[in-house]
Scaffold this active site. Structure first.
Site, PDB file in Angstrom:
ATOM      1  CB  SER A   3      16.675  55.062  35.527  1.00  0.00           C
ATOM      2  OG  SER A   3      15.627  54.269  35.011  1.00  0.00           O
TER       3      SER A   3
ATOM      4  CB  THR B  72      59.080  26.602  33.210  1.00  0.00           C
ATOM      5  OG1 THR B  72      59.368  25.807  34.369  1.00  0.00           O
ATOM      6  CG2 THR B  72      60.169  26.388  32.173  1.00  0.00           C
TER       7      THR B  72
END
Length: 466
Positions: free
Chosen positions: A319, A102
């Site tokens: 890394s 709604t």
């Protein structure tokens, strides 16, 4: 009043930003539903779907004599503006909210009404001249307008997804052609199997994804059946005779999709089956895409202690502690997208199952899950294609070396020396480190000329007669 105007509804008076095109019910939704952070404005296709529905409804009401001509034309003009991309920031409702949609339906009604009022020279909120409920929502309910808008949005989004899927299929096919002459070992259960080409492997990636184009389109085809005219529960209360069929016809003309009215509007109003089956197609695509990414990560593993048959484009250092390490970050991120899509499919399943009696109130989370999945998959497909697939290169010598030193080629001897002797050769090769080739010659099982013919790797790439 300052920078606010006052509007009222069933619950009383509420302040709304003075320059906002949305109104009191949208403001209540903004206040009530701070849930996902993903707003209706994040999904322009859904907003266009709402505009398509409101335009078709206005046209139908006008043709049935329920809407003044001047008001009708202004509503149509406003819907065209929204379809063109204007006022999308005026749709700030969270995608997940209570009320069976709604809030989103009223958001559209209020924005269109206030823009029409502006065109009429009136102030925002002067709803006696153009009402969100009495004019924009005329002959409708959230329960038919909202799901129809979802379907129109999904049809648009599916077209974009299919286009991106076609592009990545083409990218894999290009690599298949580029790698067609590179012989490598095929593997089953991660163990050496029989030779193939790297081109065949990449062509298979293309073929498996290409299957999903028709699956997505076929399943999206279910969205053309709509329940406009059903109003609240499918009985058509407050809609005039003939409204359902005429509105579907008008929606088809406006959108270009072959929209039809559902044969049973009471059944169609709570039914979410089309969402379930379309979501399953998205899940299927995600499963396949994730498997391909797993393969790409395995094939590129190494560079010294892995398969190292292909190189993925290096995208970033891998890394904070290991110098020189580069990770397969693009397949990794696509894997994670696929996990999200698979999880959202379960959300769709639960939401569809939760329907009760004449309505399914869980359509907000259901529609959000599907639209989020399409959005994620579109981004993932582009990322994988642009930042990974097109830049993949092959380590031809590594691939060939593995074929030469694999016992997998012993499979080709089965038709000539039998399975039992082939097994013995394979076992001895593993135990002694001797090649299959040398062992067969040592034992006098086949002549060198015949053995060369049988074990020619290119000879094992396709069916042939003994």
């Amino acid at each position: 009043m300052g920078d606010f105007r006052k509007e009222s509804d069933l619950l009383g008076v509420l302040e709304v930003p003075a320059d906002a095109y949305y109104g009191v019910q949208t403001q209540r939704a903004i206040d009530n539903f701070k849930i996902s952070g993903q707003l209706l404005s994040s999904y322009p296709e859904f907003i266009r779907g709402l505009a398509f529905v409101k335009m078709a409804a206005a046209k139908t009401n006008y043709e049935l004599g329920l809407l003044d001509e001047s008001l009708y034309f202004k509503i149509v003009e406003t819907c065209h503006e929204i379809i063109a991309g204007r006022f999308h920031e005026q749709f700030p409702v969270d995608m997940i909210q209570g009320g069976a949609g709604t809030s989103i339906n009223m958001n559209a009604n209020e924005v269109i009404a206030n823009r029409v009022l502006e065109k009429m020279g009136k102030d925002k909120g002067q709803y006696e001249f153009c009402s969100p409920n009495d004019h924009i929502n005329l002959s409708q309910s959230t329960n038919d307008a909202y799901p129809t808008a979802i379907k129109m949005g999904l049809l648009q989004m599916n077209a974009v997804l299919v286009e991106k899927l076609q592009k990545i299929v083409g990218a894999f096919r290009d690599k298949g052609n580029e790698f067609r002459g590179i012989i490598k070992m095929g593997r089953t259960q991660l163990q050496d199997a029989v030779p193939m080409t790297l081109g065949q492997e990449f062509e298979a990636f293309a073929a498996t994804l290409e299957e999903d184009i028709s699956k997505l389109n076929n399943n999206a085809g279910l969205f053309v059946e709509v329940n406009m005219g059903a109003t609240a529960i499918g009985t058509g209360l407050n809609a005039p005779v003939g409204y359902a069929a005429l509105c579907a016809k008008n929606l088809a003309e406006i959108t270009g999709y072959p929209v039809v009215s559902a044969p049973d509007l009471v059944e169609a109003t709570p039914d979410t089956g089309s969402y379930v089956i379309y979501s399953s197609a998205l899940k299927r695509l995600a499963v396949k895409l994730s498997k391909i990414c797993n393969d790409l990560r395995l094939l590129s593993s190494g560079p010294r202690a892995g398969l190292f048959e292909i190189n993925l484009p290096p995208m970033q250092p891998g890394s904070s502690i290991m110098p020189g390490k580069v990770n397969p970050v693009i397949p990794e991120v696509v894997n994670q997208v696929c996990f999200k899509v698979i999880g959202n499919d379960l959300t769709v399943t639960f939401a569809a199952e939760a329907g009760q009696l004449q309505l399914n109130v869980m359509e907000p989370v259901l529609s959000h899950a599907i639209m989020e999945n399409i959005h994620f998959l579109c981004n993932a497909l582009d990322t994988l294609r642009e930042k990974c697939i097109v830049g993949i290169t092959a380590n031809k010598e590594v691939c060939l070396n593995m074929v030469k030193h694999s016992i997998g080629i012993v499979t080709a001897l089965n038709p000539y020396i039998g399975y039992k002797q082939s097994t013995a050769i394979a076992k001895e090769s593993l135990e002694t480190g001797k090649s299959v080739y040398d062992l067969v010659l040592e034992k006098g099982m086949l002549s060198q000329e015949k053995l060369d013919e049988i074990l020619d790797p290119s000879h094992m790439l396709k069916p042939h007669n003994k």
